[in-house]
Design an enzyme around this catalytic site. Sequence first.
Site, PDB file in Angstrom:
ATOM      1  N   SER A 125       0.869  -1.087  -0.133  1.00 16.97           N
ATOM      2  CA  SER A 125       0.244   0.199  -0.103  1.00 16.97           C
ATOM      3  C   SER A 125       0.922   1.321  -0.079  1.00 16.97           C
ATOM      4  O   SER A 125       1.745   1.578   0.975  1.00 16.97           O
ATOM      5  CB  SER A 125      -1.005   0.083   1.233  1.00 16.97           C
ATOM      6  OG  SER A 125      -1.607   1.247   1.417  1.00 16.97           O
ATOM      7  N   LYS A 151      -1.075  -1.072  -4.420  1.00 19.30           N
ATOM      8  CA  LYS A 151      -2.382  -0.279  -4.016  1.00 19.30           C
ATOM      9  C   LYS A 151      -1.623   1.007  -3.825  1.00 19.30           C
ATOM     10  O   LYS A 151      -0.605   1.358  -3.199  1.00 19.30           O
ATOM     11  CB  LYS A 151      -2.828  -0.973  -2.610  1.00 19.30           C
ATOM     12  CG  LYS A 151      -3.735   0.008  -1.930  1.00 19.30           C
ATOM     13  CD  LYS A 151      -4.544  -0.707  -0.976  1.00 19.30           C
ATOM     14  CE  LYS A 151      -4.653  -0.012   0.322  1.00 19.30           C
ATOM     15  NZ  LYS A 151      -5.451  -0.550   1.315  1.00 19.30           N
ATOM     16  N   LYS A 153      -2.822   5.109  -2.593  1.00 16.77           N
ATOM     17  CA  LYS A 153      -3.755   5.913  -1.828  1.00 16.77           C
ATOM     18  C   LYS A 153      -4.398   6.969  -2.812  1.00 16.77           C
ATOM     19  O   LYS A 153      -3.430   7.708  -3.458  1.00 16.77           O
ATOM     20  CB  LYS A 153      -3.389   6.482  -0.710  1.00 16.77           C
ATOM     21  CG  LYS A 153      -3.126   5.221   0.316  1.00 16.77           C
ATOM     22  CD  LYS A 153      -4.183   4.598   0.813  1.00 16.77           C
ATOM     23  CE  LYS A 153      -4.016   3.688   2.114  1.00 16.77           C
ATOM     24  NZ  LYS A 153      -4.989   3.109   2.798  1.00 16.77           N
ATOM     25  N   ASP A 178      -7.027   2.905  -2.990  1.00 15.92           N
ATOM     26  CA  ASP A 178      -7.751   3.074  -1.851  1.00 15.92           C
ATOM     27  C   ASP A 178      -8.091   4.454  -1.636  1.00 15.92           C
ATOM     28  O   ASP A 178      -7.149   5.222  -1.200  1.00 15.92           O
ATOM     29  CB  ASP A 178      -6.991   2.405  -0.660  1.00 15.92           C
ATOM     30  CG  ASP A 178      -7.767   2.337   0.829  1.00 15.92           C
ATOM     31  OD1 ASP A 178      -8.825   2.685   0.997  1.00 15.92           O
ATOM     32  OD2 ASP A 178      -7.101   1.595   1.761  1.00 15.92           O
ATOM     33  N   GLU A 205     -10.876   0.695  -3.496  1.00 19.19           N
ATOM     34  CA  GLU A 205     -11.469   0.431  -1.989  1.00 19.19           C
ATOM     35  C   GLU A 205     -12.049   1.520  -1.361  1.00 19.19           C
ATOM     36  O   GLU A 205     -11.471   2.661  -1.705  1.00 19.19           O
ATOM     37  CB  GLU A 205     -10.025   0.013  -1.359  1.00 19.19           C
ATOM     38  CG  GLU A 205     -10.226  -0.488  -0.080  1.00 19.19           C
ATOM     39  CD  GLU A 205      -8.662  -0.804   0.711  1.00 19.19           C
ATOM     40  OE1 GLU A 205      -7.775  -0.955  -0.043  1.00 19.19           O
ATOM     41  OE2 GLU A 205      -8.559  -0.840   1.823  1.00 19.19           O
ATOM     42  N   ASP A 230     -13.936  -1.596   2.903  1.00 19.27           N
ATOM     43  CA  ASP A 230     -13.052  -1.810   4.104  1.00 19.27           C
ATOM     44  C   ASP A 230     -13.561  -1.220   5.426  1.00 19.27           C
ATOM     45  O   ASP A 230     -14.196  -1.844   6.169  1.00 19.27           O
ATOM     46  CB  ASP A 230     -11.681  -1.103   3.869  1.00 19.27           C
ATOM     47  CG  ASP A 230     -10.376  -1.116   5.027  1.00 19.27           C
ATOM     48  OD1 ASP A 230     -10.878  -1.597   6.148  1.00 19.27           O
ATOM     49  OD2 ASP A 230      -9.555  -0.429   5.034  1.00 19.27           O
ATOM     50  N   LYS A 254      -9.615  -7.277   7.962  1.00 17.37           N
ATOM     51  CA  LYS A 254      -8.650  -6.639   8.843  1.00 17.37           C
ATOM     52  C   LYS A 254      -9.401  -7.301  10.453  1.00 17.37           C
ATOM     53  O   LYS A 254     -10.372  -6.739  10.990  1.00 17.37           O
ATOM     54  CB  LYS A 254      -8.467  -5.212   9.124  1.00 17.37           C
ATOM     55  CG  LYS A 254      -7.968  -4.686   7.946  1.00 17.37           C
ATOM     56  CD  LYS A 254      -8.007  -3.046   7.973  1.00 17.37           C
ATOM     57  CE  LYS A 254      -7.524  -2.461   6.747  1.00 17.37           C
ATOM     58  NZ  LYS A 254      -7.388  -0.732   6.683  1.00 17.37           N
ATOM     59  N   GLY A 282      -4.061  -4.495   5.949  1.00 26.41           N
ATOM     60  CA  GLY A 282      -3.013  -3.927   6.901  1.00 26.41           C
ATOM     61  C   GLY A 282      -3.507  -2.731   7.831  1.00 26.41           C
ATOM     62  O   GLY A 282      -3.808  -1.622   7.167  1.00 26.41           O
TER      63      GLY A 282
HETATM   64  O1  OSB Z   1      -7.263   1.866   4.661  1.00 28.64           O
HETATM   65  O2  OSB Z   1      -6.065  -0.218   4.384  1.00 28.64           O
HETATM   66  C1  OSB Z   1      -6.196   1.146   5.050  1.00 28.64           C
HETATM   67  C2  OSB Z   1      -3.126   1.989   7.023  1.00 28.64           C
HETATM   68  C3  OSB Z   1      -3.706   2.539   7.978  1.00 28.64           C
HETATM   69  C4  OSB Z   1      -4.999   2.760   8.031  1.00 28.64           C
HETATM   70  C5  OSB Z   1      -5.832   2.256   6.960  1.00 28.64           C
HETATM   71  C6  OSB Z   1      -5.228   1.838   6.003  1.00 28.64           C
HETATM   72  C7  OSB Z   1      -3.871   1.412   5.767  1.00 28.64           C
HETATM   73  C8  OSB Z   1      -3.104   0.895   4.707  1.00 28.64           C
HETATM   74  C9  OSB Z   1      -1.754   0.503   4.911  1.00 28.64           C
HETATM   75  O3  OSB Z   1      -3.469   1.170   3.546  1.00 28.64           O
HETATM   76  C10 OSB Z   1      -1.349  -1.019   4.843  1.00 28.64           C
HETATM   77  C11 OSB Z   1      -0.371  -1.423   5.428  1.00 28.64           C
HETATM   78  O4  OSB Z   1       0.464  -1.464   4.776  1.00 28.64           O
HETATM   79  O5  OSB Z   1      -0.334  -1.687   6.612  1.00 28.64           O
HETATM   80 MG    MG Z   2      -8.189   0.739   3.286  1.00 28.83          MG
END
Ligand code: OSB
Ligand code: MG
Length: 364
Positions: A125, A151, A153, A178, A205, A230, A254, A282
Amino acid sequence: MKLPLVHFFETSFGRIHDKHCIIVRVDGGGLTGYGECVAEQDPYYSAETNETAWHIVTSFVAPRVIGVDFAHPRDVFPALKAIRGHNMAKAAVEMAAWDLYARLRGEPLHAALGGVRGRIASGVSIGIQDSLGDLEAKVERELAAGYQRIKIKIKPGWDVAAVETVRRRFGSIPLMVDANAAYTMDTPSVDRLKRLDDYQLMMIEQPLDYGDITDHAELQSRLTTPICLDESITSVSAARDAIAAGACRIINIKPGRMGGFGPSLELHDLCARRGIPVWHGGMLESGIGRAANIHLASLPNFTLPGDIAASRRYFDPDLIDPPIEAAADGTIGVPDGPGISVSIREDRLDRATIRREVCEHATV
Ligand code: OSB
Ligand code: MG
């Protein structure tokens, strides 16, 4: 704990430079189990924060589990039913109970959970960057490391151009975005999301707000790209409703968001029955939470690469030694020692600790 991140992480909620988390330790039967609370400092991803989790764990969860006999860790989440919400606080204790249970049986956590594969597919991510050039450099590095999907953001203004840049430079790599709930059903917002349909993304996402199941269903009917939820999926019933409404075609699991492994297993099985593929999300976990996630991601319906990557992308050093590594083929091995099966460096745990509290069985 307060752990400095190797690189800042920016989402549509903002940028962080340090990861704050709570590590829960449960003692029983002469052994110890560990769990990591995935709440953040700010109530942006979820309503919970580390402060609320501390309060809920010490004042409400601890008295319901300390000194109580549980036949199976699956019974812990239902025992917390009187506490409304606060899934991340509950999960930290529930997941520690699963680790303790597996250690008491002398088996790896994946065996207790029903895992079926020895390696999991790993993706990364990538946060919002200062420039499109920085984004290209990051993607190039992660692809070179072998990760199986990228992925990125997004938020309004950092979306179509970012995806366009990555597609133009790297071609048809497995790519997804995402939004962390940054879009709305207003015309300009939906138009931006519709333009993403041109880029063969694996999924978008959480484009809309966490409570907007009906809007997600309406949006999904207008997009060809699958929607993955999510933030919206905080319970098995929320997932059932979202799937029935057509609000998503994919779900990310998660365990922290669900209240622990028990409800995550139920969500996994529900999705399998409904033909909804899942992947493991994650929350920038330390090696302790990351290891727990690896075990869960070895279950059969985790058919898409998840957000569980190598320790070194986040923390250097991590709280565990050796750290979690990804192989050149973008997979991570599921360890076979007892419980979460990582060695925790107590000295690093101590150094990162900013607050500690011991909850004990009340002696009447
Ligand atoms: O939305 O998936 C998410 C990290 C913190 C809070 C929300 C998210 C995330 C990530 C990071 O996308 C995922 C990772 O590499 O741990
Ligand atoms: Mg997410």
